[in-house]
Design an enzyme around this catalytic site. Sequence first.
Site, PDB file in Angstrom:
ATOM      1  N   ASP A  47     -29.571 -16.252  -2.864  1.00 43.33           N
ATOM      2  CA  ASP A  47     -28.593 -17.044  -3.626  1.00 43.33           C
ATOM      3  C   ASP A  47     -28.776 -18.546  -3.449  1.00 43.33           C
ATOM      4  O   ASP A  47     -28.183 -19.330  -4.187  1.00 43.33           O
ATOM      5  CB  ASP A  47     -27.160 -16.720  -3.174  1.00 43.33           C
ATOM      6  CG  ASP A  47     -26.739 -15.314  -3.531  1.00 43.33           C
ATOM      7  OD1 ASP A  47     -27.468 -14.662  -4.301  1.00 43.33           O
ATOM      8  OD2 ASP A  47     -25.698 -14.871  -3.038  1.00 43.33           O
ATOM      9  N   LYS A  96     -14.113 -19.997  10.405  1.00 42.91           N
ATOM     10  CA  LYS A  96     -12.967 -20.584   9.703  1.00 42.91           C
ATOM     11  C   LYS A  96     -12.030 -21.341  10.654  1.00 42.91           C
ATOM     12  O   LYS A  96     -10.856 -20.991  10.803  1.00 42.91           O
ATOM     13  CB  LYS A  96     -12.202 -19.499   8.942  1.00 42.91           C
ATOM     14  CG  LYS A  96     -13.041 -18.834   7.862  1.00 42.91           C
ATOM     15  CD  LYS A  96     -12.283 -17.763   7.104  1.00 42.91           C
ATOM     16  CE  LYS A  96     -13.158 -17.141   6.029  1.00 42.91           C
ATOM     17  NZ  LYS A  96     -12.466 -16.072   5.275  1.00 42.91           N
ATOM     18  N   ASP A 147     -25.092 -22.492  -2.940  1.00 41.28           N
ATOM     19  CA  ASP A 147     -25.088 -21.037  -3.057  1.00 41.28           C
ATOM     20  C   ASP A 147     -24.669 -20.740  -4.490  1.00 41.28           C
ATOM     21  O   ASP A 147     -23.523 -20.984  -4.876  1.00 41.28           O
ATOM     22  CB  ASP A 147     -24.096 -20.444  -2.063  1.00 41.28           C
ATOM     23  CG  ASP A 147     -23.976 -18.925  -2.168  1.00 41.28           C
ATOM     24  OD1 ASP A 147     -24.296 -18.371  -3.233  1.00 41.28           O
ATOM     25  OD2 ASP A 147     -23.559 -18.290  -1.188  1.00 41.28           O
TER      26      ASP A 147
END
Length: 361
Positions: free
Chosen positions: A110, A162, A219
């Site tokens: 990707d 995260k 991406d």
Amino acid sequence: MKALILVGGYGTRLRPLTFSKPKPLVDFANRPMILHQIEALAKIGVKEIVLAVNYQPEIMVAAMHQVEEEYNIKITFSIEDEPLGTAGPLSLARAILGKDDTPFFVLNSDVICEFPFKELLDFHNSHGAEGTLMTTPVEDPSKYGVVCLKAGTTIIERFVEKPQNWVGDQINAGIYIFTPKILARIRHDRPMSIEKDVFPKMAKDGQLHATPLVGFWADVGQPKDFLIGTALYLESLANKSPELLAKTDYTVGNVMIDSTAVIGAGCKIGPNVVIGPNVNIASGVRLSNAVIMKGAQVKDYAWVKDSIVGWHSSVGRWARLDATTVLGEDVHVKDEVFTNGATVLPHKSVSANIMTPQIVM
């Protein structure tokens, strides 16, 4: 030298385009996405590339025969009977990747960037550890896994998924180089994630370094990011290979137009537009932040903004596409129809306005 490209599965995030082709064969800047990677690998001397696939392998096999001849490389397919995660394909291809002591590249299919493989190889050889990954900065690290280094070094200390508090802004760019020693860390009997199962252990052992990727990175695995990546790629071309872009009285900013495309009178095209082979753009058309793929037709006075028009599709007179509308292959939008964020599956017609984002099946 060798490389493995993680092609993966169904390409669900890039539907409806991947209903017609495997994701690596979807055209990005008028070439199959995977060719950008293969060309960059071949340029630095990679002679053998493994494609790890688990969806439509027969289509990929057929498409790669010509590529092998063009770039004088050998392409081997590592076909998964069941998904093995992002680490499993390395184990499946260990006979090729581990046949000598030379390092090998691994990358996600990707990813689009300037592919600085030589710089990555030189850096990897300079430190002598098992692996190196490239990092790229992001504006909002809380959405990603952040790479944290030991102070004053390039050695990865840990990964923070995260983070809610600031620990850094560098994330994994999906481009790696490893020595064959990494293969001993990967199990044969179950799926494994290279990011979650392998990298943390390598970091704990001090065997994983990071180096920042210079230039743009994207991406492009879903439509909105595909359009963002297109704009970044065109900007890179403007700086490094401006002769590949169109400069006419009807273009604005960075625009790529295939030589076989036909452009009508009174059009305004750009910025950030790619027009593919055998496309017909009629009179008075406005295109902005758009990709128009092979064989498509945009009729008089239509407006396509922030959208993708798939292969052999058509946009009617005075129609308007906006807000990441994506037309799959052979989709036909009627005259004077407005679509706002529509995702239209292949071989469909759209004859009424679509005012809110939705899927047309």
